[in-house]
Scaffold this active site. Structure first.
Site, PDB file in Angstrom:
ATOM      1  N   LEU A   9     -28.424  12.967  -8.442  1.00  0.00           N
ATOM      2  CA  LEU A   9     -28.027  14.270  -8.839  1.00  0.00           C
ATOM      3  C   LEU A   9     -26.852  14.791  -8.005  1.00  0.00           C
ATOM      4  CD1 LEU A   9     -29.627  16.706 -10.357  1.00  0.00           C
ATOM      5  CD2 LEU A   9     -30.611  17.167  -8.146  1.00  0.00           C
ATOM      6  N   ASP A  10     -25.862  15.033  -8.944  1.00  0.00           N
ATOM      7  CA  ASP A  10     -24.466  15.292  -8.382  1.00  0.00           C
ATOM      8  C   ASP A  10     -24.408  16.405  -7.066  1.00  0.00           C
ATOM      9  OD1 ASP A  10     -23.281  13.794 -10.238  1.00  0.00           O
ATOM     10  OD2 ASP A  10     -22.675  15.531 -11.569  1.00  0.00           O
TER      11      ASP A  10
END
Length: 335
Positions: free
Chosen positions: A48-49
């Site tokens: 997840l960025d």
């Protein structure tokens, strides 16, 4: 100066549903929680960025065997788009490269609904240059930072639903349900082009992955403020990542054979994924008590193991549940 003694690691089994904060990578979040839990073995379920927040299931012990399930699962996001501007990265981290006027004839309720409809279903996406995909051993974003453009093949993804949550001025909020591998930044760019004004992503929050959602998720800040016992109480069962799969429960003898990797005959229709249980070793008198053995698929009347827990892991689940037993009764036996 005397340093505090390093705390020993523990064999924990289960899943923490973390509500990842802004600005932290998935691996950084994992390592922080792993230290808090003092866990021997841990892994996350997909990147997840740092600029994204929301659901990040963290697996411990036996649960790491099923992290791929979450990686392959459909995802749900709440995405915030800014219309009228495109950026180098497709999100707010990049430099603005074009600004276009957002006019009522281009952006209105009907055009938004139409654009979302056209992007729903199976579509081909070209992965963005600012992504972690590898080319000749290097991440694409490394080339992008050097100003090098690499040709990327498109990939087929599925947008199950794109729902408009709100629209105010140049900002649109969408709820998106999609298959794995979908780039929401690319979706934002594509939507902007459909509308003829350009767009980029300014906020992203993952709200679901497979059968789990943000319900019951905990923030890193809250975890840090808890006692160890309170953190342990938050561990979801190992099989939480398999919660939307059908289940099969075997007898003690069949369960023991299944744990050796042997196929078992079952009177069930073909299924691509099932979770498999055996009788609870510490409560044999309780017909409803069960313990996870692993995952499997069913083909032509055979239950075929996919991922199996070891006897030690099965016993660990029993002990962790508070049902101590001096000898695990569910040992693999030959056919």
């Amino acid at each position: 100066m005397n340093r505090p003694a390093r705390q020993p690691r523990r064999a924990l089994h289960g899943v923490i549903l973390l509500d990842k904060p802004l600005g932290l990578s998935s691996n950084d979040a994992l390592q922080k929680v792993r230290r808090l839990m003092r866990a021997e073995k841990a892994g996350h379920t997909g990147t997840l960025d740092p600029l994204a927040t929301g659901l990040l299931p963290l697996c411990f012990g036996a649960a790491t065997k099923f992290s791929q399930v979450s990686l392959d699962a459909d995802k749900a996001y709440r995405a915030t788009l800014r219309l009228g501007q495109t950026t180098t990265t497709g999100d707010a981290e990049g430099e603005v490269i074009e600004t276009r006027e957002v006019t009522a004839d281009k952006v209105n309720q009907a055009s938004l609904v139409q654009a979302c409809a056209e992007l729903t279903g199976e579509i081909d996406q070209v992965p963005p240059m600012y992504s972690a995909l590898k080319h000749e051993g290097r991440a694409l974003y490394e080339y992008a930072r050097e100003g090098v453009e690499i040709e990327r093949a498109s990939r087929r993804v599925t947008l199950h639903a794109i729902d408009i949550v709100s629209w105010q001025g140049n900002e649109v909020v969408l709820d998106v349900r999609c298959s794995k591998g979908t780039y929401i930044r690319t979706l934002a760019q594509d939507l902007g082009e459909k509308l003829g004004v350009g767009a980029h992503l300014i906020g992203l929050r993952r709200t679901g992955s497979g059968g789990v959602t943000l319900q019951g998720a905990v923030t890193l800040e809250a975890l840090q403020a808890m006692t160890e016992a309170e953190r342990d109480a938050l561990l979801a069962p190992v099989d939480v990542l398999l919660s939307d799969w059908p289940e099969v429960t075997l007898s003690e003898s069949e369960a023991a054979r299944f744990l050796t990797g042997l196929r078992r005959r079952v009177k069930l229709a073909d299924l691509p994924h099932v979770r498999v249980y055996g009788p609870h070793p510490a409560r044999p008198q309780d017909a409803g008590a069960k313990v996870l053995l692993g995952s499997a698929h069913i083909k032509a009347g055979e239950l075929i193991p996919t991922r199996l827990l070891s006897p030690d892991e099965v016993q660990g689940l029993v002990l962790q549940s508070g049902e101590a037993s001096t000898e695990p009764k569910l040992q693999p036996t030959p056919a």
